[in-house]
Design a protein around this motif. Structure first.
Motif, short mmCIF file in Angstrom:
data_model
loop_
_atom_site.label_atom_id
_atom_site.label_comp_id
_atom_site.label_asym_id
_atom_site.label_seq_id
_atom_site.Cartn_x
_atom_site.Cartn_y
_atom_site.Cartn_z
N SER A 148 -10.80 -1.89 12.47
CA SER A 148 -9.49 -1.98 13.10
C SER A 148 -10.02 -2.59 14.13
O SER A 148 -8.48 -2.70 15.42
N ASP A 149 -10.78 -1.89 15.12
CA ASP A 149 -11.26 -3.46 16.64
C ASP A 149 -11.19 -4.73 16.55
O ASP A 149 -9.65 -4.83 17.31
N ALA A 150 -11.01 -5.55 15.26
CA ALA A 150 -10.38 -6.83 15.77
C ALA A 150 -9.07 -6.75 15.44
O ALA A 150 -8.16 -7.43 15.31
N TRP A 151 -8.37 -5.99 14.12
CA TRP A 151 -7.38 -5.83 13.86
C TRP A 151 -6.84 -5.53 14.65
O TRP A 151 -5.33 -6.04 15.11
N SER A 152 -7.18 -4.29 15.82
CA SER A 152 -5.64 -3.90 17.15
C SER A 152 -5.87 -5.02 18.18
O SER A 152 -4.26 -5.70 18.72
N THR A 153 -6.42 -5.93 17.73
CA THR A 153 -6.66 -7.08 18.79
C THR A 153 -5.46 -8.50 18.27
O THR A 153 -5.11 -9.22 18.79
N ALA A 154 -6.01 -8.62 17.02
CA ALA A 154 -4.87 -9.34 16.22
C ALA A 154 -3.29 -8.64 16.40
O ALA A 154 -2.65 -10.36 16.26
N GLY A 171 -15.80 -9.74 21.75
CA GLY A 171 -15.56 -9.03 22.73
C GLY A 171 -14.19 -7.70 22.26
O GLY A 171 -13.99 -6.65 22.43
N GLY A 172 -13.91 -9.09 21.17
CA GLY A 172 -12.41 -8.34 20.36
C GLY A 172 -12.79 -8.06 18.82
O GLY A 172 -11.96 -6.77 19.06
N ILE A 173 -14.12 -7.00 19.52
CA ILE A 173 -14.98 -6.98 18.03
C ILE A 173 -15.93 -5.38 18.03
O ILE A 173 -16.66 -4.94 17.40
N THR A 204 -7.24 1.06 19.92
CA THR A 204 -6.31 0.39 20.49
C THR A 204 -6.25 -0.39 21.28
O THR A 204 -7.79 -0.59 22.23
N SER A 205 -5.84 -2.12 21.47
CA SER A 205 -5.75 -2.60 22.26
C SER A 205 -4.47 -2.59 23.16
O SER A 205 -3.57 -2.55 22.73
N GLY A 206 -4.72 -2.38 24.61
CA GLY A 206 -3.24 -2.60 25.79
C GLY A 206 -3.56 -3.97 26.96
O GLY A 206 -4.58 -4.31 27.00
MG MG Z 1 -9.86 -5.39 19.99
#
Ligand code: MG
Ligand code: AMP
Length: 348
Positions: A295-301, A183-185, A252-254
């Motif tokens: 970018s998606d995986a890293w925004s979660t990290a 889900g985070g990527i 962006t993750s929020g």
């Molecule tokens: Mg993400």
């Protein structure tokens, strides 16, 4: 993030539209911008393009949405037929071939897991399910302490996925508490695939916006595509804008995406693997980069690590964190890209 849910209600559209409006495309200039929208991966996806005819654009956008739908079907944890669920059902303690998009996505997820020192962990499935964040309605109170501890003791958030190549790529889950959850990527990956589909269909100037996961191709007429980063507590308020270069992504993750309140606190879907609980170092984290997947995986990290995680990104992935007190922190490369607008959040 990726939201796996039933087909949209009108209410869902209304909820998602303001976020999409943060793609600041529609200004009063002469450029003809085509737009197509579809509800995919639980979010409203908008594709905008210039420099292409209306009909070829509609076809290209249709192909992009189709690609995203097929990724959703493969990666959802909620459908027993998905490649992800099939792997989770068989992959504990034995080698099982990875199928479909898992063959490309899982190795990329594992490399961010390693580089982020496990802050991005692509197999928190059992913890995410325990917290009830897979699909609304969310539970309204945290799970029992004992259940969280039990999963952590069963290796839920330790690195747990081994890979080997025996002809095909195979994976094995090493701990019973761990199941794949991409889900985070996955949404970033879907954005990249959508962009590739647009290119294949001759669209060279486009912006794909999947509920805030964005990637640009080419330009918007005479100028670059310009996007807005939202305020973590005021949905319609843009705190800064960024001009995306050809091929660039911003994700962006929020903590406002999926959450419930209990005991006077906000419990959200972005977990800190060291505690098995919602991470407590940020309200929002954004990462710019050459591909939406990473970018998606890293925004979660980055969300999980907070501002101290900015260094781990390196200069190639500019990052921005809004911490829990509402203060902005940006890496040097991000600072140079931001056009700050907010009077409420202290600029980095
Ligand atoms: Mg993400
Ligand atoms: P995003 O909004 O892209 O940051 O993704 C959030 C989703 O990623 C959640 O709904 C979970 O499915 C999953 N997730 C939560 N915490 C983590 C984590 N620390 N590492 C990787 N995936 C996570």
């Amino acid at each position: 993030m990726i939201r796996f849910s039933a087909p949209p209600s009108e209410k869902a559209y209304r909820l998602v539209l303001p976020i999409v409006a943060l793609a600041l495309g529609a200004c009063q200039d002469q450029v003809e911008v085509h737009n197509e929208r579809a509800f995919v991966m639980g979010t409203l996806v908008e594709i905008s393009a210039t420099g292409v005819g209306a009909e070829p654009f509609r076809e290209a956008a249709g192909a992009a949405f189709l690609e995203m739908r097929s990724l959703h079907d493969a990666l959802t944890p909620l459908d027993g037929e998905s490649e992800l669920v099939r792997f989770n059902a068989r992959g504990h303690g034995r080698w099982v071939a990875l199928e479909g998009p898992l063959t490309e996505l899982v190795p990329r997820a594992l490399s961010v897991q390693r580089a982020s020192d496990n802050a991005f962990n692509p197999h928190l499935g059992r913890l995410v399910a325990l917290w009830g964040f897979r699909e609304p309605p969310f539970p309204g109170r945290p799970p029992p302490e004992k259940a969280i501890r039990g999963l952590l003791e069963a290796g839920a958030s330790q690195p747990a996925l081994a890979l080997r190549r025996e002809g095909s790529l195979e994976g094995r889950l090493e701990h019973p508490g761990a199941t794949l959850d991409l889900g985070g990527i996955a949404k970033g990956f879907a954005v990249d695939r959508a962009v590739a589909a647009l290119r294949e269909h001759g669209v060279d100037n486009a912006l794909v916006n999947a509920g805030g996961d964005m990637r640009a191709l080419g330009r918007r007429g005479e100028r670059p595509w310009r996007i807005g980063i939202r305020h973590p507590r005021r949905e319609h308020h843009v705190i800064a804008t960024v001009e995306l270069r050809n091929g660039e992504a911003m994700v962006t993750s929020g903590d406002y995406e999926r959450f419930f309140r209990a005991e006077g606190k906000r419990f959200h879907h972005l977990l800190d693997p060291t505690t098995g609980r919602p991470a407590r170092r940020a309200q929002q984290a954004s990462v710019l980069g050459p591909r939406a997947t990473e970018s998606d995986a890293w925004s979660t990290a980055l969300f999980s690590k907070g501002s101290q995680g900015l260094e781990a990104l390196g200069p190639g992935l500019p990052g921005l964190v809004i911490d829990t007190s509402g203060k902005a922190h940006a890496s040097p490369t991000m600072r140079r890209r931001l056009h700050w607008r907010s009077e409420e959040i202290l600029a980095p």
